[in-house]
Every structure is written in C-alpha cells, then in structure tokens.
Design a protein around this motif. Sequence first.
Motif, PDB file in Angstrom:
ATOM      1  N   PHE A 113      92.249  -5.449  -1.480  1.00  0.00           N
ATOM      2  CA  PHE A 113      91.128  -5.833  -0.605  1.00  0.00           C
ATOM      3  C   PHE A 113      91.687  -6.283   0.816  1.00  0.00           C
ATOM      4  CE2 PHE A 113      88.134  -8.706   1.108  1.00  0.00           C
ATOM      5  CZ  PHE A 113      86.864  -8.287   0.742  1.00  0.00           C
ATOM      6  N   GLY A 114      92.540  -7.228   0.681  1.00  0.00           N
ATOM      7  CA  GLY A 114      93.006  -7.746   2.143  1.00  0.00           C
ATOM      8  C   GLY A 114      93.742  -6.696   2.892  1.00  0.00           C
ATOM      9  N   ASP A 116      92.977  -3.570   3.205  1.00  0.00           N
ATOM     10  CA  ASP A 116      91.712  -2.809   3.276  1.00  0.00           C
ATOM     11  C   ASP A 116      90.974  -3.230   4.639  1.00  0.00           C
ATOM     12  OD1 ASP A 116      92.349  -0.691   1.864  1.00  0.00           O
ATOM     13  OD2 ASP A 116      90.929  -1.275   0.361  1.00  0.00           O
ATOM     14  N   VAL A 117      90.367  -4.687   4.294  1.00  0.00           N
ATOM     15  CA  VAL A 117      89.775  -5.308   5.507  1.00  0.00           C
ATOM     16  C   VAL A 117      90.421  -5.531   6.445  1.00  0.00           C
ATOM     17  CG1 VAL A 117      88.030  -6.469   3.802  1.00  0.00           C
ATOM     18  CG2 VAL A 117      90.178  -7.607   4.605  1.00  0.00           C
TER      19      VAL A 117
ATOM     20  N   LEU B 193      91.129 -13.798   2.408  1.00  0.00           N
ATOM     21  CA  LEU B 193      91.889 -12.687   2.516  1.00  0.00           C
ATOM     22  C   LEU B 193      91.786 -11.867   3.873  1.00  0.00           C
ATOM     23  CD1 LEU B 193      91.089 -11.260  -1.066  1.00  0.00           C
ATOM     24  CD2 LEU B 193      93.297 -11.669  -0.031  1.00  0.00           C
ATOM     25  N   GLY B 194      91.167 -12.560   4.709  1.00  0.00           N
ATOM     26  CA  GLY B 194      91.272 -12.002   6.174  1.00  0.00           C
ATOM     27  C   GLY B 194      89.706 -11.290   6.161  1.00  0.00           C
ATOM     28  N   ALA B 195      88.579 -11.384   5.707  1.00  0.00           N
ATOM     29  CA  ALA B 195      87.279 -10.560   5.908  1.00  0.00           C
ATOM     30  C   ALA B 195      86.780 -11.225   7.040  1.00  0.00           C
ATOM     31  CB  ALA B 195      86.632 -10.441   4.407  1.00  0.00           C
ATOM     32  N   SER B 196      85.952 -10.354   7.727  1.00  0.00           N
ATOM     33  CA  SER B 196      85.062 -10.736   8.914  1.00  0.00           C
ATOM     34  C   SER B 196      83.701 -11.107   8.024  1.00  0.00           C
ATOM     35  CB  SER B 196      84.930  -9.769   9.660  1.00  0.00           C
ATOM     36  OG  SER B 196      84.435  -8.628   9.179  1.00  0.00           O
ATOM     37  N   GLN B 199      82.223  -7.963   6.893  1.00  0.00           N
ATOM     38  CA  GLN B 199      82.884  -7.530   5.835  1.00  0.00           C
ATOM     39  C   GLN B 199      82.562  -8.291   4.415  1.00  0.00           C
ATOM     40  OE1 GLN B 199      86.853  -7.443   7.325  1.00  0.00           O
ATOM     41  NE2 GLN B 199      86.933  -5.365   7.492  1.00  0.00           N
ATOM     42  N   ARG B 203      80.984  -6.119   1.695  1.00  0.00           N
ATOM     43  CA  ARG B 203      81.919  -5.926   0.648  1.00  0.00           C
ATOM     44  C   ARG B 203      81.602  -6.930  -0.458  1.00  0.00           C
ATOM     45  NH1 ARG B 203      87.090  -2.798   2.794  1.00  0.00           N
ATOM     46  NH2 ARG B 203      86.134  -2.222   4.822  1.00  0.00           N
TER      47      ARG B 203
END
Lengths: 279, 288
Positions: A113-114, A116-117, B193-196, B199, B203
């Motif tokens: 996941f990490g 990928d984003v 985990l760094g998602a915006s 995202q 997701r």
Amino acid sequence: MKALTVEDVSMIFTVPGGEPVHALQNINLRLEPGELVSVLGPSGCGKTTLLNIVAGFLSPTSGRILLEDQEHKEPDADVGVISEVKGPGADRGMVFQQGALFEWMSVEKNVAFGPDVAGKPKKQTQEVVKNLLETVGLKDFAKKPVYQLSGGMQQRVALARCLANDPEVILMDEPLGALDALTREKMQGLMLQLWKKTAKTIILITHSVEEALFLGERLIVMAPRPGRIEKEYRLPFADQGLTQSPRDIKASPEFIEKREEILSMIWEMEEEIMGRAEA
Amino acid sequence: MSDRNSPSSLMIWLGLADNSFTRQKTVKFGDASAVNSGRAYGIITVLLLLVLWWISTSFGWIKPIYWPSFGAVFSRLNQLMVEGFRNVELWEHVSISVYRVLSGVFYGAIVGVPLGLSMGLSSVARGMFDPIVEFIRPIPPLALIPLIILWFGIDEFAKIFLLFLASLFIMTIAARAGVNSVRISKVHAAYSLGASKLQVLTRVILPNALPEMFTGLRTAMGVCWGTVVAAELVAADKGVGSMIMIAKNFLQTDTVVIGIIIIGLIGFGIEILMRIIEAKLVPWRGKG
C-alpha cells in the motif's frame, strides 16, 4: 536516520460541560536513531494520546514534535536538519492493535500500500513485498485475503506493511495486545529480530510489563492525572534477546526483579485512581 | 466417523435427522443453530397447498372468479405465452417492469451514492442535505404518485422518476452509513502510509463502504419492485402490475393469479441474484 524529540508536550481535552482533562503534562522525550523505547502505564495515563500526537493525528495543546535528520547537518551547527511534525506522514509508520488492515485487499496488496500510493515502480515494490513477506514468514500467503489469516499472522502483515514504507520512526500502539499469550511471545522474538535488522527508531506502547521489559532498550513508565513520565529505566534485556533464548531471559532473577518493581509501581497507581474514584 | 446408527445424508438433507455435530449436542431447545432446515415439512406444506388448490377447485368449493382451477391457470399461462395479454407479449409485460426497476435503481444509485458519500465526509453537504433526506425518507413513495402524475403525466419518465426517488434516499443513507462505518484506525493507517485525501477516499473509504452500499442496493431493488407494481396498478398499459389490474376488470382471475405468482418469483429472484453478486463482489463483508 532521524532522531525524534517530544518537546514539552501538553494536551488538555475540554469536553463540553465538563472540566478540562489534563491528558499529558510537559512530556519531554528524545529517541536517538535506532532506539526502541517502550512506554508503559495504567489505563488513562495518556500513552495512546502521546502516540497519536507523535503520529500527527492530534495536535498538542502546547509543545512540539521534532524530527532531526542527522545525515544532513544544519550549516554551522552540530545538529541535523530539524523539521516539526504537523500531521500524519509516511516518515512515521504506525502499527495498530488490530483491525487496521485493509480487508478488501490481499496480503501482498496490503504490504504494497505505502509504495503504491507513493507511485513507486511496480517491479521494485514487488521485490520489496516479497522480501518482507519472507522475513515475517508469510511468503506462501501473499495472494490470500487478509481476513483468512489468524490474528498473529495479521499482525505480521501489519508489521510488513509498515516496514515496506521504510519509515524513519515506527509507532506501535499495543501491537500484540489482542493476541493469545503463546503467539504473543513468538511475535516478541520476531519484533526483536526485525528491529535489529532494520535498525528502526521505535516507540512501543504496551500494557504488558514483560513485553515492555523484554523489547525496550529504554522503558518509560507514565502516571495518570495529569499524564506524565513517572520513571525511566535503561534495560539490557533487548540486547540479550539477540543471543539468548527469550524464556531464559524472562526467567532470570534480574528480569523478575525489575518486573515486580514496575508491576507494584503501576499497581499503586491503579489503587490510587480507584481510591480517588471512591472518595 | 460413521457409526451404525448414523442416518443417511438424504435424511439429513430433508431435515428428518440432525447432522453428526448437532446429534452430539445435549442442549437443543434454545440453540438456534441446532434447529435444522426441516425441509421435509416444507415440501409437505407446499404439496398440501397444491392438493388443497386442486381439490377445492375441481369439486367446485370455490367459484373460479375468486380462485381459478389448476387447469385454468395452466391453459391461461399457455395462452399468455403464445398470444400475450392485450396485444402485448407476456415477457414484454415482465421485462418492462424489470426495466423500470433497474433504471430507477440505477439513477438512484448514480445520484444517491455521491450524495451519501459527501454527507459522510463534509459538514456542509451534511447540513445541506440532511433536512431533505430526513423529511422525504419516511414518506412512502406511493404517496408521491399523485404529485408525479401532476408534474410529469403518466408516461415512462414519470414511472422511472418515481422509482428513482424511491431508491435515491435508500442509496444515500446506505452510502452515508458506509462512510460512517469506516474504522478510524484504517484511515489513520492509510494517512501514515503516505496516502493523500483522494487516495484515502478511493482506496480506503470507498471499498470499506461497498458492503453497506450493496445492502442499500438490495433494499432499493426490493422496494422498487414493490413500488413499480403499485405504480402500474395506478396508471400504465404495460407491465405486470397493469396486467393484473386490467385482467381484474375482465374478471380474468387466472391471469391475476399468474401475475401475482410472477411478481413473487421475480422479487425472490432479484433478492437471490443480489446475494450472489454481493458474495462475489464484496467477499470481505463483515470481516474487518
């Protein structure tokens, strides 16, 4: 590698119609790169609040969370480049107690996941995921949906997912809290190995005295009302754990003595809370 | 595992004997999982009803105008399949009703899902739409028929608009509930985990809300199927509902009964089909 500083952090929750609650009062803490500090305390001492502040999910009433990049020095200074934490970010990975995996994804998708984003190349991510799953002993489960895994396996996925992102600091909120006693002991061994292998800076929150003693290089005991650091220990057991068997270490007189000392300290805190509630 | 007294698998299937696990339970009364299917009794009940139907009509206990005979229903069904009803083929009556339901639910979902998502994610959207949703939700869609006839007449658009309204709020509420059910630790995990934000929405929040939306879809299908039949009873020249309404005017009780059976079967079929699709598309339901 980055060092983490908790600088004079206080947290006051104000509930509408209630008195303000001093969840944390003047917390100061510094973690050098690669250090594993475990945090212990009775319920309500603010340890999860502290972790949420470091993770950037809460902003403190006063004080700051700083990351110091020791590989890049500030000009004309001994210290590295310092940045203040303002919100959640990929530099601080989280491992939660349970239920934070994405159940609609397979094991490998969760771990990926990490990267990928972040838009990392697929080939490279595949390699990283494969290696990590091998490390945590789940290479045969890559394609399985996570909900088909046992609790211990799910927490191994959570560890791998966090490591796949290669964070500077790892924050663990009772990561083994929901596991049965045997699985928990095995996982402690795995965590010790992973920590030495990756040399990550880790804050581990736990309510198990044994776990805190066994895994932490340093142990911080927090006390409630207001949430504060009561006592700090420097511990030899994590280093011993790399060469000796965990069972032997936990049975050693030294370990037992420390365990009893801390247990009775926390016991007294709990007694005090109960007494105050009755009065 | 097989002991001499173990019953055959046929007996277990029929529910005349408990399976090996239940047989070992000593507490059965009060344990719902120890109550077996009782399939044999189900089969007997259905057969008894059919026999009762056959006897009561062939001995003339019931007049055909109240309830048709077995044979009459079959020959009428045959006639309907060949000639259709009032110059419209039977399958067309059925398919136009199904088509209306599917388009109503489709448009309801297209509008309702983004509406519900926005209500779960933003206080502005929540504040704006909450009074409307809460006010219209308890109104039965059928109560809107007069108004819709006044606005749009009785053509196809009016019917689909009614079904759109019926499913719109179900889908809105389902999507909002889906967003509300997201565990905060999953959202926190994604951010760290760094998602915006985008995202996190695509997701984490969307897949997490999908099971709830499917429940909404299933409910909407059921409600719309009931509504379409009722709407066709009021004003339509095609559709299963209109078919039985017109048949009533000609005292064709057999056609009415056939229509009712078809309505029941299709309603049941929709439910089963949605469950199968759901199990395929959101196997993680309830597993978080």
